[in-house]
Write a protein that holds these residues in place. Sequence first.
Motif, PDB file in Angstrom:
ATOM      1  N   GLU A 293       0.841  -1.197   0.000  1.00 55.27           N
ATOM      2  CA  GLU A 293       0.000   0.000   0.000  1.00 55.27           C
ATOM      3  C   GLU A 293       0.876   1.246   0.000  1.00 55.27           C
ATOM      4  O   GLU A 293       1.976   1.268   0.537  1.00 55.27           O
ATOM      5  N   ARG A 294       0.369   2.298  -0.590  1.00 56.26           N
ATOM      6  CA  ARG A 294       1.113   3.557  -0.656  1.00 56.26           C
ATOM      7  C   ARG A 294       0.104   4.710  -0.646  1.00 56.26           C
ATOM      8  O   ARG A 294      -1.102   4.498  -0.614  1.00 56.26           O
ATOM      9  N   LEU A 298      -1.907   4.478   3.010  1.00 54.79           N
ATOM     10  CA  LEU A 298      -0.906   4.458   4.081  1.00 54.79           C
ATOM     11  C   LEU A 298      -1.113   5.632   5.032  1.00 54.79           C
ATOM     12  O   LEU A 298      -0.965   5.494   6.256  1.00 54.79           O
ATOM     13  N   SER A 301      -3.975   4.890   7.293  1.00 54.28           N
ATOM     14  CA  SER A 301      -3.556   3.908   8.289  1.00 54.28           C
ATOM     15  C   SER A 301      -2.862   4.595   9.461  1.00 54.28           C
ATOM     16  O   SER A 301      -3.122   4.274  10.627  1.00 54.28           O
ATOM     17  N   TRP A 328      -1.628  -0.754  10.408  1.00 62.61           N
ATOM     18  CA  TRP A 328      -0.250  -0.270  10.344  1.00 62.61           C
ATOM     19  C   TRP A 328       0.761  -1.414  10.466  1.00 62.61           C
ATOM     20  O   TRP A 328       1.718  -1.497   9.699  1.00 62.61           O
ATOM     21  N   HIS A 331       1.186  -3.283   7.355  1.00 65.02           N
ATOM     22  CA  HIS A 331       2.094  -2.626   6.406  1.00 65.02           C
ATOM     23  C   HIS A 331       3.555  -2.897   6.777  1.00 65.02           C
ATOM     24  O   HIS A 331       4.393  -3.114   5.898  1.00 65.02           O
ATOM     25  N   SER A 418       2.101  10.810   2.441  1.00 69.14           N
ATOM     26  CA  SER A 418       2.220   9.384   2.723  1.00 69.14           C
ATOM     27  C   SER A 418       3.412   9.144   3.647  1.00 69.14           C
ATOM     28  O   SER A 418       4.521   9.592   3.336  1.00 69.14           O
ATOM     29  N   LEU A 423       7.312   4.623   7.912  1.00 74.61           N
ATOM     30  CA  LEU A 423       7.162   3.173   7.837  1.00 74.61           C
ATOM     31  C   LEU A 423       8.531   2.497   7.775  1.00 74.61           C
ATOM     32  O   LEU A 423       8.763   1.468   8.415  1.00 74.61           O
TER      33      LEU A 423
END
Length: 552
Positions: A293-294, A298, A301, A328, A331, A418, A423
């Motif tokens: 996901e992006r 994201l 999230s 989260w 991801h 994003s 992340l």
Amino acid sequence: MEFSEHIKTANVEDVVLHQPLHPPSRGTLCITGHHLLFSDRGDEGGSGSPRQVLLLLRNIDAIEKSVENLLGYSGLFSNAGRSERISGSSGTITIKCKDLRVLQLDIPGMEQCLNIAHSIETLSCLDCVSEMYPFFYRPSDLNLQDQWGLSSPENHYSQTPELHDRWRLSSVNRDYSVCPTYPQAAIVPKDVSDVTLVKVAKFRQGGRFPVLSYYHRKNGMVIMRSSQPLTGANRKRCSEDEQLLQAVIAGSDKGYIIDTRSSQQAQQARMTGGGFESKSCYSGWKRLHRQMERGKALQESLIKLVEACGDESHNMDRWLSKLENSKWLSHVQTALSTAGLLAECVERDGHSVLVHGSEGTDSSLLISTLAQIIMDPCCRTLEGFLALLEREWVQAGHPFQQRCAHSAHSHARLQQESPVFLLLLDCVWQLWRQFPLAMGFSEALLLRLANEAYASDYGTFLCNNDQERCASGVKEKTHCLFQALLRPRDTAHYSNPLYECTELAIWPSVHPQSLQLWRGFFLRWTTQTRHLEEAQEEIRNMIIEWGKLALS
């Protein structure tokens, strides 16, 4: 326009500040072009010294204000048990920061409150790069004449002599005309000419042609990065692109393409001019799809996770449900799993890999960076890790200014936001926690980097790519964060005293029970986490002292 034109009220007395982990305090609030400064009166009995809070306005993600007429008594700051009678009007400003702090300012006077709120809203959202604080920050121990950054593509190439037989340094992008988001120099196969690179760039989204990201010294295999090919619905081909990728795996039986989109997403991209490498045209390459996901997904999230962390209901079932619904940690799991796959292809199977998604500026950089940390001990030292971030994120064109414009609290949603870099830092923290002896840096470094990406005194994360930094004079007029972090006075704080270098790869567990919420970041403004931090710091100091005694 001067900053002073945005400041209707420069300072206010008798402001009450409420902040996490501290009791309320009364003092003076000042606003400047780049900072909010609160100075309290200290202990009114005379035993305590005044405290100051300095907040970079760029760190403010959102503010909420309310005003009301007052007539009554307040017992919050009373002398000798006597309540103070208050009247007139007052206002409250709630400041939600990008580092997840929430501050509250109680300001006497409705007009003053509205003026302060307006100034904060305006000054925290200035989008002109040259007006941002890094252009005004001048620490005494750093010099603008010093080299900006830790390295460059040219230095990286010259310091890796193993590359010189099959790879060369191309300056085809020296004026940024071939790819506006790449640096001026790139490492490419020696047999591929600059004329060929120009044609390949036209066949790749945004001109991001395949470039060398990592060379594995043990087996000579490489990681390449790029954007998607523009095959479109008509299945267009580019013989130069096919030639370049064939040159990458010359002398090898095959290579892998890791596409960070699902097969369905890649197919759909062809309808809008994008696409993927077909097996018939790239016969030596095997394509693997790993959906990551992006963008907006994201960002949403992160918003849900921060909302869960701010839930004060103390209901465990509700908390766990919100944590799961944020996705989260899913991801985090996907990123580490995909990076593990990439590292396995190179380290264990002995094959070169090309990684890309659509634009090649986000998830491609994420898994390439993690894979290098998994495989290469040099990337796990303090300086090596910072050099890796500079090479794979700053120089490679991750659009920090777009992605980190807002954090989790902002009411204005921009499509470009994003938290991909956050992340990455979370994934590195998971590796750091699973392999506490293999990482040469501390959690404090990861927390510092997370803060700096969103609001910084330094110019490292300004702009979206190298071209913009050059145009804005970032390298001449601001200081480099990575160089500052390597100052002798800071390395002790950001180094891991338990570090033991290992040449072995570190293979993370991605089972759900092996992944944890990064409490040091997402829950750092809670009392429980602060107590844990204090205990960890005490243990750290003891380890450092034991190390000194062992050497003496």
